[in-house]
Design an enzyme around this catalytic site. Structure first.
Site, PDB file in Angstrom:
ATOM      1  N   PHE A 127       1.140  18.381   3.237  1.00  0.00           N
ATOM      2  CA  PHE A 127       0.063  19.367   3.355  1.00  0.00           C
ATOM      3  C   PHE A 127      -0.441  19.479   4.789  1.00  0.00           C
ATOM      4  O   PHE A 127      -1.485  20.093   5.033  1.00  0.00           O
ATOM      5  CB  PHE A 127      -1.094  19.006   2.414  1.00  0.00           C
ATOM      6  CG  PHE A 127      -0.725  19.097   0.960  1.00  0.00           C
ATOM      7  CD1 PHE A 127      -0.228  20.267   0.420  1.00  0.00           C
ATOM      8  CD2 PHE A 127      -0.857  17.999   0.127  1.00  0.00           C
ATOM      9  CE1 PHE A 127       0.122  20.354  -0.915  1.00  0.00           C
ATOM     10  CE2 PHE A 127      -0.517  18.068  -1.213  1.00  0.00           C
ATOM     11  CZ  PHE A 127      -0.021  19.253  -1.741  1.00  0.00           C
ATOM     12  N   HIS A 159      -4.805  -5.891  -2.315  1.00  0.00           N
ATOM     13  CA  HIS A 159      -3.842  -4.835  -1.989  1.00  0.00           C
ATOM     14  C   HIS A 159      -2.869  -4.593  -3.144  1.00  0.00           C
ATOM     15  O   HIS A 159      -2.403  -3.472  -3.357  1.00  0.00           O
ATOM     16  CB  HIS A 159      -3.087  -5.227  -0.714  1.00  0.00           C
ATOM     17  CG  HIS A 159      -2.668  -4.068   0.112  1.00  0.00           C
ATOM     18  ND1 HIS A 159      -2.475  -4.157   1.467  1.00  0.00           N
ATOM     19  CD2 HIS A 159      -2.394  -2.785  -0.203  1.00  0.00           C
ATOM     20  CE1 HIS A 159      -2.093  -2.974   1.947  1.00  0.00           C
ATOM     21  NE2 HIS A 159      -2.035  -2.131   0.946  1.00  0.00           N
ATOM     22  N   TYR A 197      -1.399  -3.403   8.127  1.00  0.00           N
ATOM     23  CA  TYR A 197      -1.179  -2.156   8.856  1.00  0.00           C
ATOM     24  C   TYR A 197      -0.874  -2.488  10.317  1.00  0.00           C
ATOM     25  O   TYR A 197      -1.774  -2.771  11.109  1.00  0.00           O
ATOM     26  CB  TYR A 197      -2.389  -1.233   8.765  1.00  0.00           C
ATOM     27  CG  TYR A 197      -2.657  -0.683   7.377  1.00  0.00           C
ATOM     28  CD1 TYR A 197      -1.748  -0.887   6.334  1.00  0.00           C
ATOM     29  CD2 TYR A 197      -3.803   0.036   7.106  1.00  0.00           C
ATOM     30  CE1 TYR A 197      -1.986  -0.380   5.065  1.00  0.00           C
ATOM     31  CE2 TYR A 197      -4.054   0.562   5.844  1.00  0.00           C
ATOM     32  CZ  TYR A 197      -3.145   0.344   4.831  1.00  0.00           C
ATOM     33  OH  TYR A 197      -3.397   0.844   3.576  1.00  0.00           O
ATOM     34  N   SER A 214      -2.981   8.611   0.574  1.00  0.00           N
ATOM     35  CA  SER A 214      -1.970   9.670   0.760  1.00  0.00           C
ATOM     36  C   SER A 214      -2.403  10.983   0.096  1.00  0.00           C
ATOM     37  O   SER A 214      -1.600  11.634  -0.582  1.00  0.00           O
ATOM     38  CB  SER A 214      -0.608   9.220   0.224  1.00  0.00           C
ATOM     39  OG  SER A 214      -0.129   8.098   0.930  1.00  0.00           O
ATOM     40  N   PRO A 215      -3.658  11.403   0.287  1.00  0.00           N
ATOM     41  CA  PRO A 215      -4.108  12.640  -0.362  1.00  0.00           C
ATOM     42  C   PRO A 215      -3.475  13.895   0.233  1.00  0.00           C
ATOM     43  O   PRO A 215      -3.569  14.964  -0.375  1.00  0.00           O
ATOM     44  CB  PRO A 215      -5.619  12.623  -0.113  1.00  0.00           C
ATOM     45  CG  PRO A 215      -5.770  11.878   1.176  1.00  0.00           C
ATOM     46  CD  PRO A 215      -4.720  10.804   1.122  1.00  0.00           C
ATOM     47  N   LEU A 216      -2.822  13.757   1.392  1.00  0.00           N
ATOM     48  CA  LEU A 216      -2.139  14.896   2.003  1.00  0.00           C
ATOM     49  C   LEU A 216      -0.631  14.800   1.818  1.00  0.00           C
ATOM     50  O   LEU A 216       0.144  15.405   2.562  1.00  0.00           O
ATOM     51  CB  LEU A 216      -2.508  14.995   3.486  1.00  0.00           C
ATOM     52  CG  LEU A 216      -4.007  15.191   3.755  1.00  0.00           C
ATOM     53  CD1 LEU A 216      -4.290  15.281   5.242  1.00  0.00           C
ATOM     54  CD2 LEU A 216      -4.532  16.422   3.025  1.00  0.00           C
ATOM     55  N   ARG A 261       1.664  12.560   2.308  1.00  0.00           N
ATOM     56  CA  ARG A 261       2.464  11.986   3.394  1.00  0.00           C
ATOM     57  C   ARG A 261       2.953  13.056   4.368  1.00  0.00           C
ATOM     58  O   ARG A 261       4.083  13.047   4.830  1.00  0.00           O
ATOM     59  CB  ARG A 261       3.629  11.189   2.822  1.00  0.00           C
ATOM     60  CG  ARG A 261       3.153  10.117   1.830  1.00  0.00           C
ATOM     61  CD  ARG A 261       4.287   9.299   1.268  1.00  0.00           C
ATOM     62  NE  ARG A 261       3.861   8.478   0.148  1.00  0.00           N
ATOM     63  CZ  ARG A 261       3.265   7.292   0.233  1.00  0.00           C
ATOM     64  NH1 ARG A 261       2.993   6.795   1.420  1.00  0.00           N
ATOM     65  NH2 ARG A 261       2.923   6.607  -0.836  1.00  0.00           N
TER      66      ARG A 261
END
Length: 289
Positions: A195, A109, A44, A188-190, A192
């Site tokens: 939401f 990963h 990251y 990525s629960p939103l 990307r």
């Protein structure tokens, strides 16, 4: 750990530029909202995310649970590398950047197809026995890989993409994690930014931003997806919630072993969804959503 964690991908600039002050402010906001679980990776921002978390730990003195990940290689002949020497060296680099002698959770990963799952589990077991990690996880895998690793040494968590618009884990992975006592961690629960408030707008993406390569954001598909997203956003507002908080509440409502890790580089965005664990859905909500 807390019901939701903080995904720290964007600290490395994946979604646009940020500053050290913004990153530290976001981490402070997460801690103030009771979030005790931070998820990062050595890739990251090529170490930037871990370095920023390390700086925060050093200056604040907080002790959250930290998850990091490794497996990617700079060797063009071996893009994914689960060999013991690679995983160990990458973990040592992460610990140095984080300024700690261990992490709670260390993920592969990706699974290297050249390394049997059983061998990977053995490597992780040795790192755990040495006290460098408290447990290990697997990212972007299916039930069979989980079963093979878990048979050698118990897996702590599996991290795959999962949200209202990415439902593949429902085909068996979430259920198998529950049966084995393994946490399932949706990244990525939103969706990307779909939401988010405001909703992600493909027209505003930078030319080389990675979301420009995702089919659902492309011109032939986005209008169809946006119609459904608009309806969800409207329902969230009707119920008095932000779309992000309601999308996370839906995930938390699915099963008790699901621990989503929404990501942001903005303290304001974090505040928009931090109260998700307080939302209780009823049958009407589930049907409408």
């Amino acid at each position: 750990v807390s019901a939701i964690g903080l995904g720290c991908l964007s600290f490395g600039g994946m979604f646009g530029p940020t500053t050290e002050a913004e990153t530290l402010n976001t981490l402070d906001a997460a801690w103030d909202h009771g979030i005790t679980f931070l998820d990062t990776a050595n890739r990251y921002g090529e170490g930037v995310s871990e370095t920023m978390i390390g700086q925060w730990l050093k200056t604040r003195g907080h002790r959250p649970h930290i998850a990091t990940k490794a497996a990617f290689s700079d060797d063009p002949a071996r893009r994914i590398d689960n060999r013991p020497e690679h995983m160990r060296a990458e973990l040592e680099g992460s610990l140095k950047r984080l300024g700690t002698d261990h992490v709670t959770l260390f993920y592969a990963h990706r699974h290297d197809p050249q390394i049997p799952a059983e061998d990977l589990a053995g490597t992780m077991q040795r790192l755990q026995e040495e006290g460098k990690i408290l447990g290990y996880g697997l990212s972007e895998i299916g039930p069979y890989t989980l079963e093979r690793c878990h048979a050698i040494h118990p897996v702590m968590a599996v991290q795959n993409e999962y949200s209202l618009w990415t439902r593949t884990p429902e085909l068996g992975l979430i259920q198998r994690c529950a049966q084995l006592g393994v946490a399932f961690v949706p990244f990525s629960p939103l969706a990307r930014g779909a939401f988010g408030t405001p909703m992600a707008d493909p027209a505003s993406f930078a030319p080389k931003e990675f979301r420009t390569r995702i089919p659902r954001f492309q011109p032939e598909n986005w209008p169809h997806n946006k119609t459904k997203l608009d309806a969800f956003h409207a329902y969230a507002r009707q119920r008095g919630y932000t779309p992000a908080a309601l999308a996370l509440a839906w995930l938390l409502d699915r099963a008790s072993h699901i621990l989503p890790i929404p990501g942001t580089r903005s303290a304001d965005h974090l505040r928009a969804w931090a109260m998700a664990p307080e939302i209780d859905l009823d049958d009407r909500d589930r049907e409408e959503i």
